[in-house]
Design a protein around this motif. Structure first.
Motif, mmCIF file in Angstrom:
data_model
loop_
_atom_site.group_PDB
_atom_site.id
_atom_site.type_symbol
_atom_site.label_atom_id
_atom_site.label_comp_id
_atom_site.label_asym_id
_atom_site.label_seq_id
_atom_site.Cartn_x
_atom_site.Cartn_y
_atom_site.Cartn_z
ATOM 1 N N UNK A 1 -4.036 0.693 5.448
ATOM 2 C CA UNK A 1 -4.884 -0.563 4.835
ATOM 3 C C UNK A 1 -5.659 -1.343 6.131
ATOM 4 N N UNK A 2 -6.895 -0.925 5.839
ATOM 5 C CA UNK A 2 -7.719 -1.677 7.137
ATOM 6 C C UNK A 2 -7.960 -2.857 7.054
ATOM 7 N N UNK A 3 -7.522 -3.657 5.807
ATOM 8 C CA UNK A 3 -7.514 -5.284 5.875
ATOM 9 C C UNK A 3 -6.409 -5.754 5.981
ATOM 10 N N UNK A 4 -5.331 -5.047 6.501
ATOM 11 C CA UNK A 4 -4.240 -5.798 6.873
ATOM 12 C C UNK A 4 -3.847 -5.763 8.241
ATOM 13 N N UNK A 5 -3.080 -6.971 8.986
ATOM 14 C CA UNK A 5 -2.737 -6.869 10.157
ATOM 15 C C UNK A 5 -1.001 -6.553 10.133
ATOM 16 N N UNK A 6 -0.409 -6.601 11.208
ATOM 17 C CA UNK A 6 0.709 -6.073 11.316
ATOM 18 C C UNK A 6 1.777 -7.222 10.548
ATOM 19 N N UNK A 7 1.297 -8.493 10.835
ATOM 20 C CA UNK A 7 2.171 -9.487 10.140
ATOM 21 C C UNK A 7 2.164 -9.326 8.381
ATOM 22 N N UNK A 8 1.020 -9.076 8.089
ATOM 23 C CA UNK A 8 0.688 -8.935 6.484
ATOM 24 C C UNK A 8 1.442 -7.625 6.108
ATOM 25 N N UNK A 9 1.474 -6.480 7.030
ATOM 26 C CA UNK A 9 2.125 -5.157 6.585
ATOM 27 C C UNK A 9 3.674 -5.535 6.543
ATOM 28 N N UNK A 10 4.145 -6.034 7.739
ATOM 29 C CA UNK A 10 5.612 -6.510 7.749
ATOM 30 C C UNK A 10 6.000 -7.328 6.503
ATOM 31 N N UNK A 11 4.980 -8.314 6.133
ATOM 32 C CA UNK A 11 5.452 -9.135 5.359
ATOM 33 C C UNK A 11 5.334 -8.575 3.899
ATOM 34 N N UNK A 12 4.724 -7.455 3.466
ATOM 35 C CA UNK A 12 4.629 -6.730 2.313
ATOM 36 C C UNK A 12 6.150 -5.907 2.408
ATOM 37 N N UNK A 13 6.383 -5.228 3.300
ATOM 38 C CA UNK A 13 7.961 -4.560 3.459
ATOM 39 C C UNK A 13 8.773 -5.393 3.200
ATOM 40 N N UNK A 14 8.894 -6.356 3.833
ATOM 41 C CA UNK A 14 10.177 -7.359 3.619
ATOM 42 C C UNK A 14 10.022 -7.925 2.206
ATOM 43 N N UNK A 15 8.910 -8.241 1.556
ATOM 44 C CA UNK A 15 8.893 -8.989 0.320
ATOM 45 C C UNK A 15 9.154 -8.158 -0.671
ATOM 46 N N UNK A 16 8.733 -6.479 -0.452
ATOM 47 C CA UNK A 16 9.053 -5.399 -1.467
ATOM 48 C C UNK A 16 10.511 -5.022 -1.395
ATOM 49 N N UNK A 17 10.970 -4.832 -0.171
ATOM 50 C CA UNK A 17 12.465 -4.173 -0.081
ATOM 51 C C UNK A 17 13.451 -5.485 -0.712
ATOM 52 N N UNK A 18 13.249 -6.640 -0.357
ATOM 53 C CA UNK A 18 13.855 -7.735 -0.891
ATOM 54 C C UNK A 18 13.837 -7.942 -2.453
ATOM 55 N N UNK A 19 12.977 -7.249 -2.949
ATOM 56 C CA UNK A 19 12.719 -7.291 -4.475
ATOM 57 C C UNK A 19 12.139 -8.578 -4.889
ATOM 58 N N UNK A 20 11.574 -9.368 -4.001
ATOM 59 C CA UNK A 20 10.876 -10.537 -4.043
ATOM 60 C C UNK A 20 9.532 -10.189 -4.986
ATOM 61 N N UNK A 21 8.933 -9.455 -4.353
ATOM 62 C CA UNK A 21 7.641 -8.910 -5.206
ATOM 63 C C UNK A 21 6.597 -10.137 -5.412
ATOM 64 N N UNK A 22 6.130 -10.684 -4.270
ATOM 65 C CA UNK A 22 5.063 -11.886 -4.930
ATOM 66 C C UNK A 22 3.701 -11.103 -5.325
ATOM 67 N N UNK A 23 3.399 -10.002 -4.912
ATOM 68 C CA UNK A 23 2.114 -9.470 -5.625
ATOM 69 C C UNK A 23 0.729 -9.698 -4.837
ATOM 70 N N UNK A 24 1.085 -10.625 -4.012
ATOM 71 C CA UNK A 24 -0.284 -11.048 -3.102
ATOM 72 C C UNK A 24 -0.837 -9.825 -2.237
ATOM 73 N N UNK A 25 0.067 -8.971 -1.829
ATOM 74 C CA UNK A 25 -0.445 -7.624 -1.072
ATOM 75 C C UNK A 25 0.115 -6.591 -1.873
ATOM 76 N N UNK A 26 -0.878 -5.616 -2.357
ATOM 77 C CA UNK A 26 -0.261 -4.301 -3.040
ATOM 78 C C UNK A 26 -1.328 -3.394 -2.444
ATOM 79 N N UNK A 27 -0.421 -2.431 -1.781
ATOM 80 C CA UNK A 27 -1.173 -1.191 -1.088
ATOM 81 C C UNK A 27 -2.124 -0.362 -2.057
ATOM 82 N N UNK A 28 -3.234 0.135 -1.572
ATOM 83 C CA UNK A 28 -4.009 0.977 -2.235
ATOM 84 C C UNK A 28 -4.728 0.332 -3.361
#
Length: 345
Positions: free
Chosen positions: A205-232
């Motif tokens: 994901x060219x538009x993401x930095x490390x914090x945003x990527x880590x944020x997506x992984x944490x929000x997804x794996x904890x089933x919070x799923x805010x949907x502000x970052x969706x890969x692809x």
């Protein structure tokens, strides 16, 4: 009077210790919920700045394009915003032909059944919404059953057997071993399912930095799923020639990662320290029992034997089993080693 009141208060606290601890827990959780909105003012200021910038951009566009009707522009912007909420975009970064193909549907069903729910793709028709209700009504319990069965089998391999093995090998306390094991498992799972995937998403994901990527992984794996970052969701076919394979890999990562997050939570829940902490909020008060019984129950909970030990303890036969074995030896003509016949004295 003061001494009697103090004694009555002490007896009341001792008798209702679990209820008072539970009330303290509820109060603390409510306060924790109230603290969260305390961070909203900086977010609101940032949102206000974004809204002001958007209004300035709209005004500049209308000033630079006097032939554009403001009312028609508002309708167009409203239509674009509504379509964007449903995951449909029309700009140069996203030229995918289908928004509801098989892989996208599989990704959607996985987020529904795991209760992640990004919200970037939703059913629009009434039939689709009705089907989603019944599909989730039966699918979520089935998913919980599936995850529970998988987690329990993995727990045997990664938690219970290692603790039992090192407990026999090193003769260490299970309480200490459980804490060490939980810390090591947390570090390993953090590297495998948070740190390493975050670095991978940076390259994908060219538009993401490390914090945003880590944020997506944490929000997804904890089933919070805010949907502000969706890969692809904002890539061209030239940038990624196999978007279906990429999204399928993300689906597998989310399911496997969720399983191991549950394994980590189950491991923490089985810690003897956590069991003692949970006992403080139960209705049953173990201290009301006699000291000997309370001590036995406490030792059993802290050193619960596992069913997966390599060297099970020998079982002692009952009196009836011993008598049956001796009668069988007598019929077969078996003579004990000490020369005594098979008769009981």
């Amino acid at each position: 009077m003061t001494c009697g009141a103090n004694e009555w208060c002490a007896r009341f606290v001792e008798r209702h210790r679990a209820a008072l601890n539970f009330a303290t827990l509820v109060l603390g959780y409510v306060l924790y919920l109230i603290v969260g909105p305390g961070f909203s003012p900086p977010s609101s200021c940032r949102t206000n700045v974004s809204c002001a910038e958007l209004k300035d951009a709209r005004r500049d566009f209308l000033n630079a394009s006097p032939c554009v009707d403001e009312e028609r522009l508002e309708k167009l912007l409203a239509r674009v915003l509504e379509a964007s909420n449903y995951g449909v975009t029309e700009h140069g970064k996203n030229d995918t032909d289908q928004n509801w193909d098989f892989v996208s549907s599989l990704f959607f069903t996985s987020t529904v059944l795991t209760t992640t729910g990004y919200g970037h793709t939703v059913p629009l028709s009434d039939e689709g919404k009705a089907f989603c209700i019944f599909y989730a009504l039966f699918g979520i319990p089935a998913t919980l059953l599936f995850l529970s069965a998988v987690v329990q089998r993995i727990m045997v391999l990664v938690t219970r057997q290692p603790i039992a093995y090192f407990h026999r090998r090193w003769a260490m306390s299970k309480s200490v071993l459980s804490v060490i094991h939980a810390c090591c498992l947390a570090i390993i799972l953090t590297l495998l399912f948070l740190i390493i995937p975050a670095w991978i998403f940076i390259t994908m994901e060219k538009d993401w930095n490390f914090l945003e990527s880590l944020y997506f992984c944490f929000i997804s794996l904890t089933t919070i799923g805010l949907g502000d970052y969706v890969p692809g969701s904002t890539h061209t076919k030239e940038a990624r020639p196999h978007p279906d394979l990429y999204r399928l890999g993300i689906t597998v990562y989310l399911l496997v990662g969720l399983i191991f997050v549950l394994v980590m939570l189950e491991t923490c829940c089985e810690l003897p320290q956590m069991r003692r902490l949970r006992q403080r909020f139960y209705n049953e008060n173990i201290h009301e029992l006699d000291p000997e019984t309370a001590n036995i129950i406490d030792r059993e909970q802290l050193n619960e034997p596992t069913l997966y030990t390599a060297d099970p303890l020998p079982t002692i036969p009952t009196v009836s089993e011993q008598a049956a074995s001796m009668r069988k030896d007598k019929v077969l003509g078996y003579t004990p080693a000490n020369g005594v016949n098979g008769k009981l004295r």
